[in-house]
Design an enzyme around this catalytic site. Structure first.
Site, PDB file in Angstrom:
ATOM      1  N   ASP A 315      17.178 -68.325  17.299  1.00 31.51           N
ATOM      2  CA  ASP A 315      17.466 -67.699  18.532  1.00 31.51           C
ATOM      3  C   ASP A 315      16.275 -67.364  19.336  1.00 31.51           C
ATOM      4  O   ASP A 315      15.155 -67.161  18.630  1.00 31.51           O
ATOM      5  CB  ASP A 315      18.231 -66.346  18.284  1.00 31.51           C
ATOM      6  CG  ASP A 315      18.518 -65.941  19.950  1.00 31.51           C
ATOM      7  OD1 ASP A 315      19.420 -66.416  20.541  1.00 31.51           O
ATOM      8  OD2 ASP A 315      18.125 -64.527  19.936  1.00 31.51           O
ATOM      9  N   GLU A 368      16.892 -72.863  19.568  1.00 32.54           N
ATOM     10  CA  GLU A 368      17.204 -72.589  21.020  1.00 32.54           C
ATOM     11  C   GLU A 368      15.831 -72.285  21.916  1.00 32.54           C
ATOM     12  O   GLU A 368      15.472 -71.172  21.854  1.00 32.54           O
ATOM     13  CB  GLU A 368      18.005 -71.473  21.050  1.00 32.54           C
ATOM     14  CG  GLU A 368      18.986 -70.773  22.283  1.00 32.54           C
ATOM     15  CD  GLU A 368      18.695 -69.695  22.937  1.00 32.54           C
ATOM     16  OE1 GLU A 368      18.888 -69.594  24.205  1.00 32.54           O
ATOM     17  OE2 GLU A 368      18.031 -68.949  22.289  1.00 32.54           O
TER      18      GLU A 368
END
Length: 635
Positions: A315, A368
């Site tokens: 993330d 990401e």
């Protein structure tokens, strides 16, 4: 008799690896471990607190009294405190009471390496171990093929707390209930993988799991750690891979968490310009500190080894890569070369990926990452970050922006769609329609489609069909697969009742069939990261808002011709150039009745003609349904 006996699981080699940032299995050493010493069963505790003057284990067993069970500091300046406490074992709740050399500050911390935590809002760690017997040997032996970059990779992103709830009892489904209901559903929908939004222990539900306090424990919200293993095992037994969201980018300031752990900035960077996220009000790991690198890389390895996970989606990578991320001038300090790149974070990500792929060459790490930072999915030895894949955020943004427009205006924005092909093969891209796109007033994917009910559903089917035939792997967030009407709400279950209505049921059937189409047509996956796998036939017909392209596999006979009509006007007798002469058949049509389409525009067997079109010697006249994708294949 001493309350704490001298004992250590650390060898000198362990300590040297830890201090040099190269120990990737720290979970076998730190934390609480049930052992037998001198014939007596008890628990060994160890914690890193180099600035501590005293560390006590406190818990139910000593009425949370500081000083009753003081750990011993190692002699080697490693900052490790450890000791064996007899006659306490599995299920014991505990924390570390730390008195710091820094002005005598006292902190009361959960164990960073604990395998289980109390259910929130309680915050203590729990001594835990399990002897789960895995039944996924066949899956693991085949995983290299399933996870390969030239294999179909279709991911269903799931938030366990809101996928489905026990409505009558107003509670979450447990890991064991999910092992039945979720596994059955994902298999029925033909996805190849699930991705769980963070399941590591976290204190605050509205963070969706992205503010982690217990990096080595699955959240107790849904059950015991071994029950989470049951869920993963059941997915594997049904040939479904498991990806976990992993958050090495930041952590919360909660008093029991990693922040200011021993009265100093231990895990976080001491300089707030590098150690504090203003957007998320959270702390940033100190990637230049060797012991912190060992902690994080050990955590990545832990989930892959102990929980048989098949991949990690990392993330907020962009926030790690840039020192000026979401900061104004004067709020950040350039690196030693005068640039904005966070060199320590880059080195950490490279080392993490190398360590993961060395131990688990058959898994995938997925970034990401929302910028144009080069080489995210390139190998470290070529100067890249070493990820297996990267989310294609530009495609997501441009595509959703295009599909929100009324079809009459789309002819002026053809480039919004075609632009992605100018950089589609610069990385190993995954196409994401994730949870981030259906919150904070953005509306659901369905509600972003223009037109009346029929048109909005046709648009949605076209969007998904275009997505599944565009190069790259795929990710859909829960609810998108049946056209969830409302924005995602983490507190409530998905609106499963919608699937009884034909438009929603049609979208659900479309996704089921697209997943099968993706998995059974080699042209859609064998060269999904290579420009050898794609060829434009026509991207210039902006007036009619039509795209025509070829997807190519290893064998020419597997090639598919994809035609997308982005308007509600059917195109009859529409001529497209062909790579060779021959007969073609329609193998997919998103306008079929079973999808709530019109069902009125189908191509039967087509025979090419020696008529030049699109700079090709052969061509064919076809019917293109309104707001639809069709796929043709030589027969």
């Amino acid at each position: 008799m001493d309350n704490v006996l001298n004992h250590s699981l650390f060898t000198e080699f362990d300590v040297n690896l830890f201090k040099s940032g190269k120990h990737y299995n720290l979970y076998n050493k730190f934390g609480s471990h049930i052992i037998t010493k001198n014939g007596v069963e008890g628990t060994y505790f160890s914690v890193w607190a180099p600035s501590a003057k005293q560390v006590s284990v406190i818990g139910d067993f000593n009425f949370w009294q500081e000083g009753e069970h003081k750990l011993n500091v190692r002699w080697d300046e490693s900052g490790i405190w450890e000791g064996f406490i007899p006659n306490i074992g599995k299920g014991t709740t505990y924390k570390y009471k730390i008195e710091s050399h820094n002005q005598g500050i006292k902190t009361e911390k959960a164990d960073p390496y604990a395998r289980r935590y109390e259910h929130n809002p309680k915050t203590a760690s729990i001594v835990w171990e399990d002897n789960y017997s895995w039944k996924d040997k066949q899956w693991l032996s085949n995983r290299k093929q399933v996870n390969a970059l030239n294999a179909p990779f279709s991911v269903y992103e799931v938030h366990l707390g809101s996928w489905k709830k026990q409505i009558e009892e107003n509670r979450f489904l447990s890991y064991l209930e999910l092992a039945e209901q979720l596994v059955t559903y994902v298999k029925e929908m033909n996805f190849t993988h699930v991705e769980f939004m963070p399941i590591m222990e976290f204190p605050y539900d509205p963070s969706w799991g992205y503010q982690i306090t217990g990096y080595f424990a699955p959240t107790s919200r849904f059950g015991y750690p071994e029950e989470f293993k049951v869920l993963i095992d059941k997915l594997h037994q049904n040939n479904i891979g498991v990806i976990l969201d992993w958050v090495p980018s930041h952590f919360p300031e909660d008093a029991h968490g990693l922040g200011f752990f021993d009265g100093t900035c231990l895990y976080e960077h001491p300089d707030k310009r590098k150690g504090y996220h203003q957007d998320w009000k959270s702390l940033i790991f100190n990637y230049g500190r060797n012991e912190v690198k060992s902690f994080l890389i050990s955590n990545a390895i832990f989930w892959l080894e102990q929980f048989h996970v098949d991949g990690l989606r990392v993330d907020a990578v962009a926030s790690m890569l840039f020192l000026d991320y979401s900061r104004k001038d004067g709020e950040w300090e350039p690196n030693k070369f005068g640039g904005r790149e966070n060199l320590e974070a880059i080195a950490f990500l490279q080392e993490m990926n190398e360590a993961v792929y060395k131990s688990f060459p058959d898994v995938q790490t997925i970034a990401e990452e929302s910028t144009s930072f080069p080489g995210v999915s390139k190998p470290v030895f070529l100067g890249g970050l070493g990820f297996g894949m990267k989310w294609m955020m530009g495609w997501m943004h441009d595509t959703l922006q295009y599909f929100e427009k009324e079809p009459i205006y789309r002819k002026h924005h053809q480039n919004d769609l075609t632009f992605s092909m100018t950089y589609a093969f610069s990385e190993n891209f995954m196409l994401p329609l994730s949870h981030d796109e259906v919150v904070y007033g953005k509306r659901s994917i369905l509600r972003r489609q223009p037109g009346d009910e029929w048109q909005s559903f046709a648009n949605l089917r076209l969007l998904y069909s275009y997505m599944f035939t565009h190069p790259g792997t795929k990710l859909l967030f829960q609810g998108a697969e049946f056209g969830q009407s409302e924005e995602w709400d983490f507190q409530n279950s998905l609106d499963w009742h919608l699937t009884q209505y034909k438009p929603h049921k049609g979208v659900q059937q479309l996704i089921k069939n697209l997943n099968t189409f993706y998995k059974t047509e080699p042209a859609l996956y064998q060269k999904q990261f290579s420009n050898d796998g794609f060829e434009w036939i026509d991207y210039n017909d902006a007036e009619n808002s039509v795209l025509v392209y070829i997807r190519k596999g290893e064998a020419e006979k597997e090639n598919l011709i994809i035609v997308c009509n982005m308007t509600p006007i059917p195109r009859e007798n529409y001529r497209i150039g062909l790579p060779k002469k021959g007969k073609l058949k329609e193998v997919f049509n998103s306008d079929n009745l079973e999808y709530f389409g019109s069902g009125n525009f189908k191509n039967k067997t087509l025979t090419s003609q020696a008529i030049t079109s699109h700079f090709k010697k052969h061509s064919v006249a076809i019917i293109i349904p309104p707001l639809a994708m069709i796929a043709l294949k030589y027969s």
